[in-house]
Design an enzyme around this catalytic site. Structure first.
Site, PDB file in Angstrom:
ATOM      1  N   ASP A  46      32.343  46.698  33.520  1.00 17.26           N
ATOM      2  CA  ASP A  46      31.589  46.119  34.482  1.00 17.26           C
ATOM      3  C   ASP A  46      30.140  46.604  34.334  1.00 17.26           C
ATOM      4  O   ASP A  46      29.416  46.680  35.267  1.00 17.26           O
ATOM      5  CB  ASP A  46      32.160  46.263  35.889  1.00 17.26           C
ATOM      6  CG  ASP A  46      33.765  46.163  35.844  1.00 17.26           C
ATOM      7  OD1 ASP A  46      34.219  45.470  35.171  1.00 17.26           O
ATOM      8  OD2 ASP A  46      34.155  46.972  36.799  1.00 17.26           O
ATOM      9  N   GLU A 225      35.759  35.390  37.844  1.00 12.69           N
ATOM     10  CA  GLU A 225      34.921  36.561  38.472  1.00 12.69           C
ATOM     11  C   GLU A 225      33.505  37.118  37.560  1.00 12.69           C
ATOM     12  O   GLU A 225      33.406  36.478  36.753  1.00 12.69           O
ATOM     13  CB  GLU A 225      36.124  37.880  38.515  1.00 12.69           C
ATOM     14  CG  GLU A 225      36.244  38.606  37.265  1.00 12.69           C
ATOM     15  CD  GLU A 225      37.328  39.425  37.170  1.00 12.69           C
ATOM     16  OE1 GLU A 225      37.950  39.584  38.383  1.00 12.69           O
ATOM     17  OE2 GLU A 225      37.601  40.181  36.247  1.00 12.69           O
TER      18      GLU A 225
END
Length: 475
Positions: A46, A225
């Site tokens: 991430d 997302e």
């Protein structure tokens, strides 16, 4: 077979190096600082990297333990690999932020350092995925040394799973984008946008930008997302991640005109196909959850995570090997981002454009070398250390990492697999000379003295080192 050059090869190498040194007085071997090497940072998923106006690159991301917020910085992207990492905040002993910590992002809002993150409670079972978005705030000007404390929870329209927050300013207005599960819609998460009034309070109606419905968005899970924003060429591009977090993970993209109403869902067009996916040739699997930055020369850089193997034991979320990776971002003729493919482990590749015909690049079609402009990935070559001394280099296409450019005595250039023979070790060696003022380079053959990689009507060939077609502009 021996990796050593033959005695005859060494004599030829010495002669070639001597001849090459006189190619151009203004030219010299590259003396730039080492560039990034992938993976940039291991076991940091991430990933967010950005260049702040204090001259530092900052990097944060999820750690495999999902128990803390971390940050590192460096004056260069490459330096992030070994930069000291600070722990800013740890999950709490109990309560709603005592379990997993996901996907941090660092922002400076109204002069204060804010880090958004998603967290859930500990205790096991489904409750650990009661993920909500929170923020911590720094009490000082230096985010590496200041004290961080909890600011609070983001206010969203629904008390439901939400994560992957980002913020950006466009035309003087600060926006907030995130992923959330909306009651009544049977997906894992959709993408939303709103104006941001304060770090934890939305300042407008909430707009649902997209729901995962396409086949590549719903593999394993129905996911949209990790939004990330890039403003270029009169448009805003919002990338996002889709599907399960194994090799099926990929990037999609929404596009809006820079003058459009960003809170109108109709302003955003979804790309019908993913823009960045697993590539088995380069051995990068599940590329996703990206951010954007610029390199030291101001060129756009894609930041993302991906594994370098496909088979995963157990839940992919608990596999630690999602590594932070970076690569150049290019653009199509109409100004849209061209992501190409994940370039794989090793130094970042380059592209070489003919100085005599800018429509022709050093490229390949399978094992055949060509001079043209096919797909982006077919024009990306990695420079690797050579086997004939400190000044020698080898060139390898990213799509065929076991093949190298090889010079023939007849002037031919071919792509060949590494046989590790003395003959291969000689013919695959070149000396690179860079002309910094032109941002160009030429590659002089060691095996064929006085010859360099150049261009003919038929394609790539060896030409006289002083030939104008021996210069290649670096892209």
């Amino acid at each position: 077979m021996s990796l050593a050059l033959s005695r005859r090869g060494f004599i030829g190498t010495a002669a070639a190096l001597s001849a090459a040194s006189g190619v151009a007085r203004a030219a010299s071997p590259p003396a730039t600082a080492p560039g990034p090497i992938n993976p940039l940072v291991k076991q940091r998923a991430d990933a967010q990297v950005f260049r702040h106006d204090d001259g530092y690159y900052y990097l944060t991301g999820s750690v495999p333990e999902y128990d803390r917020l971390v940050l590192r910085r460096s004056k260069t992207i490459a330096g992030l690999t070994t930069a000291t990492e600070a722990v800013l905040w740890r999950h709490e002993a109990n309560g709603p932020r005592s379990g997993f910590i996901w996907a941090p992002e660092l922002h400076q809002i109204d002069g204060r350092w804010i880090m958004y993150f998603a967290a859930g409670p500990s205790g096991g079972g489904d409750d650990v995925f009661r993920i909500r978005t929170y923020a911590v705030i720094c009490d000082g000007a230096d985010p590496m040394t200041g004290k961080w404390s909890l600011l609070g929870e983001l206010e969203t329209p629904w008390d439901s799973f939400n994560l992957d927050s980002t913020s950006f300013v466009h035309k003087g207005v600060r926006y907030f984008a995130w992923a959330q599960r909306e009651p009544g819609i049977e997906t894992n998460s959709n993408l939303y946008i709103a104006k941001l009034e304060s770090p934890l309070k939305l300042g407008s109606q909430v707009t649902r930008l997209t729901v995962p419905t396409l086949d590549w968005e719903i593999r394993g899970y129905k996911v949209a997302e990790a939004p990330a924003i890039l403003h270029r060429n009169g448009r805003l591009f919002m990338t996002y991640s889709a599907s399960a977090t194994d090799a099926r993970y990929c990037l999609g993209m929404l596009t809006a005109d820079e003058n459009a109403d960003l809170l109108d869902a109709k302003s955003w067009a979804k790309s019908p196909q993913p823009v960045f996916v697993t590539n088995t040739a380069t051995s990068v699997y599940g590329p996703g959850h990206n951010s954007f930055t610029v390199d030291e020369q101001g060129r756009d850089i894609l930041v993302y995570h991906g594994r370098d193997y496909e088979a995963i034991q157990g839940d992919p979320l608990f596999n630690p090997d999602r590594h932070t990776r970076v690569q150049r971002l290019y653009y199509t003729a109409d100004g849209a981002p061209d992501f190409g493919v994940p370039v794989g482990n090793g130094p970042l590749p380059e592209r070489f454009i003919s100085s005599t015909d800018p429509t022709r690049l050093m490229a390949h079609d399978g094992t055949k070398l060509i001079a043209g402009n096919p797909s982006l990935a077919q024009t990306q070559f990695r420079q690797l250390p050579g086997r004939a001394g400190a000044r020698s280099i080898m060139l390898s296409p990213i799509l065929m990492p076991d093949h190298y450019l090889v010079a023939g005595q007849d002037g031919s250039l071919t792509l060949q697999p590494d046989s590790k023979s003395a003959d291969f070790n000689l013919r695959s060696q070149f000396v690179r000379f860079d002309e910094k003022a032109l941002h160009a380079a030429r590659f002089v053959s060691i095996a064929v003295p006085g010859k360099a990689i150049g261009l003919s009507e038929a394609g790539l060939t060896l030409v006289a080192s002083r030939d104008s077609s021996a210069w290649w502009h670096i892209d």
